[in-house]
Design a protein around this motif. Structure first.
Motif, PDB file in Angstrom:
ATOM      1  N   ALA A  93      38.962  36.348  25.437  1.00  0.00           N
ATOM      2  CA  ALA A  93      37.811  35.601  25.013  1.00  0.00           C
ATOM      3  C   ALA A  93      36.875  35.352  26.109  1.00  0.00           C
ATOM      4  CB  ALA A  93      38.004  34.120  24.314  1.00  0.00           C
ATOM      5  N   CYS A  94      36.806  36.653  26.960  1.00  0.00           N
ATOM      6  CA  CYS A  94      35.722  36.710  27.926  1.00  0.00           C
ATOM      7  C   CYS A  94      35.193  37.924  28.000  1.00  0.00           C
ATOM      8  CB  CYS A  94      36.516  36.416  29.338  1.00  0.00           C
ATOM      9  SG  CYS A  94      35.578  36.905  30.829  1.00  0.00           S
ATOM     10  N   PRO A  95      33.845  37.882  27.479  1.00  0.00           N
ATOM     11  CA  PRO A  95      33.227  39.368  27.390  1.00  0.00           C
ATOM     12  C   PRO A  95      32.854  39.937  28.847  1.00  0.00           C
ATOM     13  CG  PRO A  95      31.616  37.366  26.984  1.00  0.00           C
ATOM     14  CD  PRO A  95      32.944  36.836  26.845  1.00  0.00           C
ATOM     15  N   TRP A  96      32.627  39.241  29.581  1.00  0.00           N
ATOM     16  CA  TRP A  96      32.472  39.862  31.014  1.00  0.00           C
ATOM     17  C   TRP A  96      33.793  40.444  31.462  1.00  0.00           C
ATOM     18  CZ3 TRP A  96      28.300  41.559  32.836  1.00  0.00           C
ATOM     19  CH2 TRP A  96      27.329  40.933  32.687  1.00  0.00           C
ATOM     20  N   CYS A  97      34.884  39.915  30.931  1.00  0.00           N
ATOM     21  CA  CYS A  97      36.514  40.572  31.382  1.00  0.00           C
ATOM     22  C   CYS A  97      36.371  42.001  30.667  1.00  0.00           C
ATOM     23  CB  CYS A  97      37.566  39.638  30.823  1.00  0.00           C
ATOM     24  SG  CYS A  97      37.702  38.133  31.762  1.00  0.00           S
ATOM     25  N   TYR A  98      35.882  41.981  29.159  1.00  0.00           N
ATOM     26  CA  TYR A  98      35.701  43.297  28.646  1.00  0.00           C
ATOM     27  C   TYR A  98      34.990  44.355  29.542  1.00  0.00           C
ATOM     28  CZ  TYR A  98      34.422  46.662  24.717  1.00  0.00           C
ATOM     29  OH  TYR A  98      34.087  47.414  23.771  1.00  0.00           O
ATOM     30  N   VAL A  99      33.792  43.721  30.108  1.00  0.00           N
ATOM     31  CA  VAL A  99      32.935  44.537  30.817  1.00  0.00           C
ATOM     32  C   VAL A  99      33.562  45.080  32.121  1.00  0.00           C
ATOM     33  CG1 VAL A  99      30.767  44.863  32.349  1.00  0.00           C
ATOM     34  CG2 VAL A  99      30.789  43.569  29.854  1.00  0.00           C
ATOM     35  N   GLY A 100      33.994  44.349  32.675  1.00  0.00           N
ATOM     36  CA  GLY A 100      35.022  44.394  33.826  1.00  0.00           C
ATOM     37  C   GLY A 100      36.082  45.369  33.832  1.00  0.00           C
ATOM     38  N   ASN A 109      44.167  29.281  42.705  1.00  0.00           N
ATOM     39  CA  ASN A 109      43.016  28.610  42.631  1.00  0.00           C
ATOM     40  C   ASN A 109      41.774  29.524  42.001  1.00  0.00           C
ATOM     41  OD1 ASN A 109      43.390  26.102  44.064  1.00  0.00           O
ATOM     42  ND2 ASN A 109      43.529  27.249  45.926  1.00  0.00           N
ATOM     43  N   ILE A 110      42.242  30.367  40.979  1.00  0.00           N
ATOM     44  CA  ILE A 110      41.213  31.413  40.214  1.00  0.00           C
ATOM     45  C   ILE A 110      40.319  30.342  39.409  1.00  0.00           C
ATOM     46  CG2 ILE A 110      40.807  33.154  38.823  1.00  0.00           C
ATOM     47  CD1 ILE A 110      43.603  34.302  40.191  1.00  0.00           C
ATOM     48  N   SER A 111      38.958  30.273  39.499  1.00  0.00           N
ATOM     49  CA  SER A 111      38.309  29.474  38.713  1.00  0.00           C
ATOM     50  C   SER A 111      37.620  30.130  37.820  1.00  0.00           C
ATOM     51  CB  SER A 111      37.409  28.436  39.665  1.00  0.00           C
ATOM     52  OG  SER A 111      36.688  29.350  40.427  1.00  0.00           O
ATOM     53  N   SER A 112      37.329  31.539  37.904  1.00  0.00           N
ATOM     54  CA  SER A 112      36.690  32.342  36.983  1.00  0.00           C
ATOM     55  C   SER A 112      37.525  33.641  36.912  1.00  0.00           C
ATOM     56  CB  SER A 112      35.278  32.200  37.535  1.00  0.00           C
ATOM     57  OG  SER A 112      35.230  33.033  38.755  1.00  0.00           O
ATOM     58  N   VAL A 113      37.112  34.252  35.814  1.00  0.00           N
ATOM     59  CA  VAL A 113      37.621  35.623  35.514  1.00  0.00           C
ATOM     60  C   VAL A 113      36.565  36.518  34.949  1.00  0.00           C
ATOM     61  CG1 VAL A 113      40.218  34.978  35.087  1.00  0.00           C
ATOM     62  CG2 VAL A 113      38.686  34.824  33.251  1.00  0.00           C
ATOM     63  N   PRO A 114      36.616  37.941  34.969  1.00  0.00           N
ATOM     64  CA  PRO A 114      37.845  38.608  35.856  1.00  0.00           C
ATOM     65  C   PRO A 114      38.092  38.527  37.168  1.00  0.00           C
ATOM     66  CG  PRO A 114      35.936  40.086  35.358  1.00  0.00           C
ATOM     67  CD  PRO A 114      35.708  38.833  34.635  1.00  0.00           C
ATOM     68  N   PHE A 115      39.380  38.456  37.503  1.00  0.00           N
ATOM     69  CA  PHE A 115      39.556  38.375  39.253  1.00  0.00           C
ATOM     70  C   PHE A 115      40.511  39.471  39.208  1.00  0.00           C
ATOM     71  CE2 PHE A 115      41.595  36.542  42.772  1.00  0.00           C
ATOM     72  CZ  PHE A 115      40.479  36.241  43.527  1.00  0.00           C
ATOM     73  N   PHE A 116      40.288  40.227  40.618  1.00  0.00           N
ATOM     74  CA  PHE A 116      41.473  41.256  40.841  1.00  0.00           C
ATOM     75  C   PHE A 116      41.989  41.155  42.526  1.00  0.00           C
ATOM     76  CE2 PHE A 116      37.938  42.348  38.073  1.00  0.00           C
ATOM     77  CZ  PHE A 116      38.297  43.257  36.916  1.00  0.00           C
ATOM     78  N   ILE A 117      43.085  41.707  42.456  1.00  0.00           N
ATOM     79  CA  ILE A 117      43.463  41.514  43.809  1.00  0.00           C
ATOM     80  C   ILE A 117      44.058  42.906  43.909  1.00  0.00           C
ATOM     81  CG2 ILE A 117      45.322  40.563  45.461  1.00  0.00           C
ATOM     82  CD1 ILE A 117      44.942  37.947  44.254  1.00  0.00           C
ATOM     83  N   ILE A 118      43.914  43.591  45.069  1.00  0.00           N
ATOM     84  CA  ILE A 118      44.231  44.927  45.084  1.00  0.00           C
ATOM     85  C   ILE A 118      45.509  44.952  46.429  1.00  0.00           C
ATOM     86  CG2 ILE A 118      43.627  47.316  45.690  1.00  0.00           C
ATOM     87  CD1 ILE A 118      40.886  46.541  44.853  1.00  0.00           C
ATOM     88  N   ASN A 119      46.506  45.479  45.929  1.00  0.00           N
ATOM     89  CA  ASN A 119      47.607  45.439  46.850  1.00  0.00           C
ATOM     90  C   ASN A 119      48.066  44.315  47.560  1.00  0.00           C
ATOM     91  OD1 ASN A 119      48.531  48.179  46.258  1.00  0.00           O
ATOM     92  ND2 ASN A 119      47.758  49.098  48.358  1.00  0.00           N
ATOM     93  N   GLY A 120      47.855  43.126  46.921  1.00  0.00           N
ATOM     94  CA  GLY A 120      47.961  41.875  47.355  1.00  0.00           C
ATOM     95  C   GLY A 120      47.149  41.423  48.609  1.00  0.00           C
ATOM     96  N   SER A 121      46.061  42.019  48.938  1.00  0.00           N
ATOM     97  CA  SER A 121      45.546  41.665  50.027  1.00  0.00           C
ATOM     98  C   SER A 121      43.907  41.618  50.085  1.00  0.00           C
ATOM     99  CB  SER A 121      45.717  42.596  51.070  1.00  0.00           C
ATOM    100  OG  SER A 121      45.387  44.026  50.862  1.00  0.00           O
ATOM    101  N   TYR A 122      43.355  42.413  49.140  1.00  0.00           N
ATOM    102  CA  TYR A 122      41.874  42.403  48.914  1.00  0.00           C
ATOM    103  C   TYR A 122      41.405  41.963  47.396  1.00  0.00           C
ATOM    104  CZ  TYR A 122      37.346  44.692  49.532  1.00  0.00           C
ATOM    105  OH  TYR A 122      35.867  44.640  49.454  1.00  0.00           O
TER     106      TYR A 122
END
Length: 214
Positions: free
Chosen positions: A17-24, A180-193
């Motif tokens: 239910a997040c249109p920006w997540c669809y775009v992301g 502490n993720i307060s907004s989505v979409p949110f991405f973590i690459i290889n646990g570090s970035y």
């Protein structure tokens, strides 16, 4: 240049239910497709693990009418004009957006699909149903139809039970309280970035390259 790692993992938190997540998701997918064509990355396996996140826990269990929800939250749907213009660059039309769904059960379906390696496909199917086909993914019959499209056996029995509900709630709470993720979409690459928001595909591609060369 150092050889690219054989595997890159992307952990992604998003809400259906997040249109920006669809775009992301569309932009991340485009970045991955381009990266796989680059020299040194053809044999790199990029795994995207989708995690549930529920933005508005007050959404009615049966979902809410698109315009009624926008009026309740923001007074109007005027903010979606810029969203649609931005998404059009990625060939996302939002041509039949009628519902603002409660996504608890839809996230359960993604978790089920993930057990057979179809988590990303389920995500895409449910996004398409919501924003392009005018369907309400809060509805169990719509979710069962999605499961049929994905070829998921036993999905109806699973959805009609309580299976997966506690896991969705647990992961949602963990994302908000522990990460502490307060907004989505949110991405973590290889646990570090980490990357927040529906970044353009070039930004995603550069981030994947950077992590690969660390």
């Amino acid at each position: 240049m150092a050889a690219a790692p054989t595997t890159i993992r992307v952990d992604a938190w998003s809400d259906l239910a997040c249109p920006w997540c669809y775009v992301g998701k569309a932009r991340l997918d485009k970045a991955i497709q381009r990266l796989k064509l680059e020299a040194g990355f053809q044999d790199t396996h990029i795994i995207v693990q989708w995690h549930p996140y529920m933005i508005d826990l007050q959404t009615k269990s049966s979902g809410e009418d698109y315009l009624a929800y926008n009026r309740r939250r923001w007074g109007s749907d005027g903010w979606t004009s810029s969203l649609r213009r931005s998404a059009a660059k990625d060939e996302l039309q939002f041509k039949d957006w009628k519902w603002w769904p409660n996504t608890l059960n839809a996230h359960r379906l993604v978790l089920l699909a993930d057990t057979v390696g179809k988590g990303g496909e389920a995500k895409q199917e449910l996004f398409k149903m919501t924003y392009e086909e005018g369907l309400n993914i809060s509805d169990m019959e719509v979710l069962c139809a999605a499961a049929d499209r994905l070829g998921l056996s036993g999905a109806r029995e699973y959805l009609m039970s309580e299976k997966g509900k506690e896991e969705v709630i647990k992961q949602d709470r963990s994302a908000k309280s522990e990460r502490n993720i307060s907004s989505v979409p949110f991405f973590i690459i290889n646990g570090s970035y980490s990357l927040s928001g529906a970044q353009d595909s070039t930004t995603f591609e550069k981030a994947l390259q950077k992590v690969a060369n660390m």
